[in-house]
Write an enzyme that holds these catalytic residues in place. Structure first.
Site, PDB file in Angstrom:
ATOM      1  N   ARG A  14       0.872  -1.250  -0.024  1.00  0.00           N
ATOM      2  CA  ARG A  14      -0.038  -0.035   0.018  1.00  0.00           C
ATOM      3  C   ARG A  14       0.807   1.250  -0.066  1.00  0.00           C
ATOM      4  NH1 ARG A  14      -0.979   4.814   2.706  1.00  0.00           N
ATOM      5  NH2 ARG A  14      -0.625   3.557   4.689  1.00  0.00           N
ATOM      6  N   GLU A 144      -3.571  10.531  10.981  1.00  0.00           N
ATOM      7  CA  GLU A 144      -2.676  11.188   9.764  1.00  0.00           C
ATOM      8  C   GLU A 144      -2.006  12.536  10.522  1.00  0.00           C
ATOM      9  OE1 GLU A 144      -2.644  12.323   4.930  1.00  0.00           O
ATOM     10  OE2 GLU A 144      -4.617  12.284   6.222  1.00  0.00           O
TER      11      GLU A 144
END
Length: 514
Positions: A14, A144
């Protein structure tokens, strides 16, 4: 306090695929996934992002089907988004049972990218978690830009954690999204998260923009973080992620923290991904680089021979490798002797001096010398009493044809021990056609031939159209790795020279010296 055990999530498929120029197809992803789980034995793998493409959906479905059949489905994870449940539906329909939800870990990201308040974003996350729960999915969450959040908006980070800590999230993932942290900051921030939320499981996800990813992982684990994210060969956006090889060495040798990784499989997995990704492993990359277990100085070879004085705990055999001794202007008798022993060649003291002097002379001229070059050097230096391997097999002539819209064709005449043989073959490229013609001859004679395992072309920086090209080819000859090199202004000519050199090495069964 060190964790009792570290969970390894590898995100080569990923995050690693976000390396510029890297794209894995479904077959490649499945092959790499099997290696990561079965051989390297990582705890889980992150294989894709939700809703990327129809092809990714089909890949994920296929991978989840394989994983379910073999008892690995809980190890397959994928990135999902806070998008009203669309990602959860996409992943669930593909058969995936674990979603790594991407949320905002800094106030700057919430306001600047989403245009929402912290409470609005938290409500959206909780709604997505509830939808995943109804699908029977496990949820992990990325905060994040967490590193910037801890620097600029720590109250926001704690607000999010307070709102999420009892929501059923399995692992909280702390990304240094832009690779901005230093080891001191990493240790302090990770310790603060663990102290404030002792009942939560945390992962650390490092990026290598300042070349501090491995050092930051060291501090994160030292602070008590129990999950680390890696990629094979450090693949990833910009400067990449933390290499799994570095994490393995840190956990096993520096911190001595239990983990699932299998050292013996490391080199095989890393080199397989190197081949598939097209991103070369730097020669000096710790543990997995071509040169990291090679001693160059003669004094080091001498010390190793006498008492293993220049070896550390990073024993090459741990990683399926062996220690080598380079040849060049810094070589001494010990370096040459080590290489001759591997080839089964024995020389007198006087012959050793002559050969060593020639190796040093070639090194002074900036010529690279390998162990496989030694029989040729011996033949050249000693002149007599030695079978000159280069005369056993040589090319009489060949014709290489390349035409637009047609397959390349090679016609070859080769002399083996004084007898000429000729064949023609087509291939996917000129060198491929040459090799097919060559192996036709070998097959007709009942002769075995080695397998090509690596083919590297090197052109000097700033080289012009007529620059010399070095073709370095690695061969597996019945379990023995040989490396030969050819140099010519034409790439195919250079490869052919390397090939003929290899054939002579194998053909020459024994070199006799006085």
């Amino acid at each position: 306090m060190l964790p009792k055990r570290v969970h390894i999530l590898d995100t080569t498929l990923r995050d690693g695929e976000q390396t510029a120029g890297v794209s894995f197809n479904a077959d490649e992803k499945l092959a790499i996934a099997k290696l990561l789980i079965r051989e390297l034995k990582v705890n889980s793998i992150e294989v894709c992002s939700a809703r990327v493409s129809r092809g990714e959906f089909q890949m994920l479905s296929r991978l989840c089907s394989w994983a379910s059949e073999h008892g690995h489905l809980d190890q397959i994870e994928a990135l999902g988004f806070v998008d009203g449940g669309a990602s959860v539906d996409w992943l669930s329909d593909a058969g995936c049972k674990v979603v790594n939800l991407l949320a905002k870990g800094s106030l700057k990201h919430v306001q600047g990218q989403l245009g929402k308040s912290p409470q609005q974003h938290l409500d959206d996350i909780l709604d997505t978690i509830a939808k995943a729960g109804k699908k029977g999915m496990t949820v992990n969450i990325y905060l994040e830009d967490w590193s910037n959040g801890m620097i600029d908006s720590k109250d926001y980070v704690f607000f999010m954690m307070d709102g999420l800590k009892d929501s059923g999230i399995r692992r909280f993932m702390l990304p240094d999204t832009l690779g901005i942290l230093n080891p001191t900051q990493t240790g302090e921030f990770c310790s603060e998260m663990i102290a404030r939320y002792p009942d939560c499981d945390f992962d650390f996800h490092a990026h290598n923009d300042y070349d501090l990813a491995a050092a930051n992982v060291y501090e994160a684990v030292k602070a008590g973080i129990s999950g680390i994210h890696t990629t094979v060969n450090g693949l990833g956006e910009r400067a990449g992620n933390t290499p799994v090889s570095s994490v393995l060495a840190i956990l096993n040798d520096q911190l001595k923290v239990p983990n699932s990784l299998d050292e013996a499989s490391l080199t095989h997995v890393c080199r397989y991904v190197e081949t598939i990704s097209g991103i070369r492993i730097p020669a000096n990359k710790p543990l997995i680089g071509e040169n990291v277990f090679t001693q160059t100085a003669g004094i080091h070879a001498d010390g190793d021979k006498k008492a293993g004085l220049y070896a550390n705990s990073l024993i090459p055999e741990r990683y399926g490798r062996v220690r080598e001794h380079a040849l060049g202007k810094n070589s001494g008798k010990a370096s040459v002797l080590k290489n001759l022993e591997k080839l089964g060649i024995h020389l007198t003291s006087e012959q050793m001096k002559l050969v060593t002097d020639r190796v040093v002379e070639l090194g002074d001229k900036k010529e690279s010398v390998t162990a496989e070059d030694l029989p040729f050097i011996i033949a050249d230096v000693l002149k007599s009493g030695v079978s000159a391997t280069r005369d056993n097999i040589h090319v009489v002539n060949y014709s290489l044809s390349l035409a637009c819209g047609m397959r390349p064709v090679a016609s070859l005449k080769i002399n083996i021990h004084g007898q000429d043989y000729q064949e023609t073959a087509s291939g996917d490229g000129i060198y491929d056609a040459f090799m097919k013609a060559l192996w036709k001859i070998y097959d007709s004679l009942g002769k075995t031939h080695p397998k090509l395992v690596d083919y590297q072309i090197t052109i000097p920086p700033g080289g012009k159209t007529d620059a010399l090209v070095a073709a370095t080819i690695s061969w597996d000859n019945d379990g023995t790795l040989l490396k030969t090199r050819g140099i010519d202004s034409d790439q195919n000519e250079a490869a052919i020279k390397a090939t003929i050199k290899m054939l002579n090495l194998i053909e020459n069964i024994e070199i006799k010296t006085e």
